[in-house]
Design an enzyme around this catalytic site. Structure first.
Site, short mmCIF file in Angstrom:
data_model
loop_
_atom_site.label_atom_id
_atom_site.label_comp_id
_atom_site.label_asym_id
_atom_site.label_seq_id
_atom_site.Cartn_x
_atom_site.Cartn_y
_atom_site.Cartn_z
N MET A 1 7.38 -75.47 35.23
CA MET A 1 6.86 -76.83 35.38
C MET A 1 7.46 -77.48 36.62
O MET A 1 7.46 -78.71 36.75
CB MET A 1 7.15 -77.66 34.13
CG MET A 1 6.46 -77.10 32.89
SD MET A 1 6.13 -78.33 31.62
CE MET A 1 7.77 -78.87 31.23
N LEU B 1 12.34 -77.06 40.44
CA LEU B 1 13.00 -75.76 40.29
C LEU B 1 14.51 -75.87 40.46
O LEU B 1 15.01 -76.67 41.23
CB LEU B 1 12.44 -74.77 41.33
CG LEU B 1 10.93 -74.51 41.25
CD1 LEU B 1 10.51 -73.50 42.32
CD2 LEU B 1 10.51 -74.00 39.87
N HIS C 1 15.32 -71.20 37.09
CA HIS C 1 14.01 -70.68 37.50
C HIS C 1 14.17 -69.56 38.53
O HIS C 1 13.51 -68.51 38.44
CB HIS C 1 13.16 -71.79 38.14
CG HIS C 1 12.89 -72.97 37.26
ND1 HIS C 1 13.36 -74.22 37.54
CD2 HIS C 1 12.17 -73.09 36.11
CE1 HIS C 1 12.95 -75.08 36.61
NE2 HIS C 1 12.23 -74.41 35.73
N ASP D 1 14.82 -71.36 26.52
CA ASP D 1 13.79 -71.82 25.59
C ASP D 1 13.48 -70.67 24.64
O ASP D 1 12.44 -70.01 24.74
CB ASP D 1 12.55 -72.26 26.37
CG ASP D 1 12.86 -73.43 27.29
OD1 ASP D 1 12.85 -74.58 26.82
OD2 ASP D 1 13.16 -73.20 28.48
N SER E 1 15.62 -79.06 34.21
CA SER E 1 15.06 -80.09 35.09
C SER E 1 15.41 -81.48 34.58
O SER E 1 15.47 -82.44 35.34
CB SER E 1 13.54 -79.94 35.18
OG SER E 1 13.22 -78.62 35.54
P1 AMP Z 1 10.33 -75.09 32.67
O1 AMP Z 1 10.05 -75.39 34.11
O2 AMP Z 1 11.37 -75.93 32.07
O3 AMP Z 1 9.07 -74.99 31.87
O4 AMP Z 1 10.95 -73.63 32.67
C1 AMP Z 1 10.27 -72.54 33.24
C2 AMP Z 1 10.95 -71.27 32.82
O5 AMP Z 1 12.30 -71.28 33.27
C3 AMP Z 1 10.98 -71.09 31.30
O6 AMP Z 1 10.73 -69.74 30.99
C4 AMP Z 1 12.37 -71.50 30.96
O7 AMP Z 1 12.86 -70.89 29.78
C5 AMP Z 1 13.14 -71.00 32.18
N1 AMP Z 1 14.41 -71.71 32.30
C6 AMP Z 1 14.60 -73.06 32.26
N2 AMP Z 1 15.92 -73.34 32.34
C7 AMP Z 1 16.56 -72.16 32.43
C8 AMP Z 1 17.95 -71.77 32.53
N3 AMP Z 1 18.92 -72.68 32.56
N4 AMP Z 1 18.24 -70.45 32.60
C9 AMP Z 1 17.24 -69.52 32.58
N5 AMP Z 1 15.94 -69.82 32.48
C10 AMP Z 1 15.60 -71.11 32.40
#
Ligand code: AMP
Length: 281
Positions: free
Chosen positions: A31, A34, A38, A151, A187
């Site tokens: 989303m 970054l 990510h 997640d 984020s």
């Molecule tokens: P989001 O932008 O929050 O939807 O996250 C996109 C992807 O990045 C999802 O698969 C999340 O699980 C992963 N993600 C978010 N935060 C982390 C983190 N701290 N460590 C590893 N992966 C993450």
């Protein structure tokens, strides 16, 4: 030399660009806004795939009416810089109108396992997630798709959807990336104000306390939940939404811990809702 990254928005542009990608193709759905979490998934994908495509889409259908869709962080210029530095091949930034044109009415829903934990607190959330991820899968047709352990329930639900709908895609889950003091990157961390930032480490501290108890032999699910709650209770800025000690596969709460187990929680620190988890066993 930095590889030039291609940015596309419409489905037609995506399709044209996709056809030129060498396989295997890895997809990293995000989303945006970054961060190193990510980017760790992008790096993992680059190790395992000939081409890597990152999608950035703040998916409106996974936000509840009272949630933070409007104020969810958006940082496309910086995302572009980070993406270019990371070395992925293609960045897809669909629009809400492109993903959900007028008259849209097809939904993808996973059952039982979406009704606990995050699903119980955020009704409709996983329906939005699985619908958008199914659409990303159909549009990109990746060989592998990368998700974060941060997640945990989302990763489990997507694995289930992929299996149940026969998507020929391997789901890869990368480890949670943390700040030096243990706070899981998110984020939403940028919303933490002043003393809330250090208070936010309480999630990591309470997961560690439960892990220590487990390593000393504690196998009572309720006791492990209590260890987490007790640590969280010591932090005045933290407001606990749920604390869970559940079976890793079914996500059902455990009375007794035996196999692979998910410790997880959702905690408000000020107005910011944070989640975190550890896997045991
Ligand atoms: P989001 O932008 O929050 O939807 O996250 C996109 C992807 O990045 C999802 O698969 C999340 O699980 C992963 N993600 C978010 N935060 C982390 C983190 N701290 N460590 C590893 N992966 C993450």
């Amino acid at each position: 030399m930095t590889r030039q990254i291609l940015v596309v928005s419409t489905l037609a542009e995506l399709d044209t660009a996709r056809q030129k990608l060498a396989g295997p193709v890895g997809l990293v759905p995000t989303m945006g806004a970054l961060h190193a979490g990510h980017i760790s998934l992008v790096k993992l994908a680059l190790e395992e795939c000939a081409s890597v495509l990152v999608s950035i889409f703040v998916n409106p259908t996974q936000f509840g009416a009272n949630e933070d869709l409007a104020k969810y962080p958006r940082a496309i210029e910086r995302d572009l810089e980070l993406s270019t530095a990371a070395g992925e091949d293609l960045l897809w930034t669909p629009t809400a109108e492109g993903m959900y044109p007028p008259g849209f009415q097809a939904w993808v829903e996973v059952g039982e396992m979406t009704r606990t934990l995050e699903g119980a607190m955020r009704p409709g959330h996983f329906r939005g997630v699985t619908t958008v991820v199914a659409k990303l899968f159909s549009a990109v047709r990746p060989d592998r798709a990368y998700f974060g352990q941060k997640d945990a329930q989302q990763a489990a639900v997507i694995r289930q959807m992929t299996r149940d709908l026969n998507f020929p895609i391997e789901i890869v889950v990368g480890p949670t990336i943390r700040e030096d003091d243990g706070l899981a990157l998110s984020s939403r961390n940028e919303f933490l104000q002043g003393p809330e930032r250090s208070a936010a480490t309480v999630l990591y501290r309470s997961l560690n306390a439960a892990k220590t108890a487990y390593e000393k032999g504690e196998r009572d699910g309720e006791k492990l939940r209590s260890v987490m709650k007790d640590t969280l209770a010591l932090e005045p800025l933290a407001n606990v939404q749920y604390v869970s000690c559940a079976d890793y596969a079914t996500l059902q709460e455990l009375a007794h811990v035996e196999g692979k187990t998910l410790l997880s929680m959702a905690v408000f620190v000020g107005k910011t809702r944070l989640i975190d988890n550890f896997v045991l066993g």
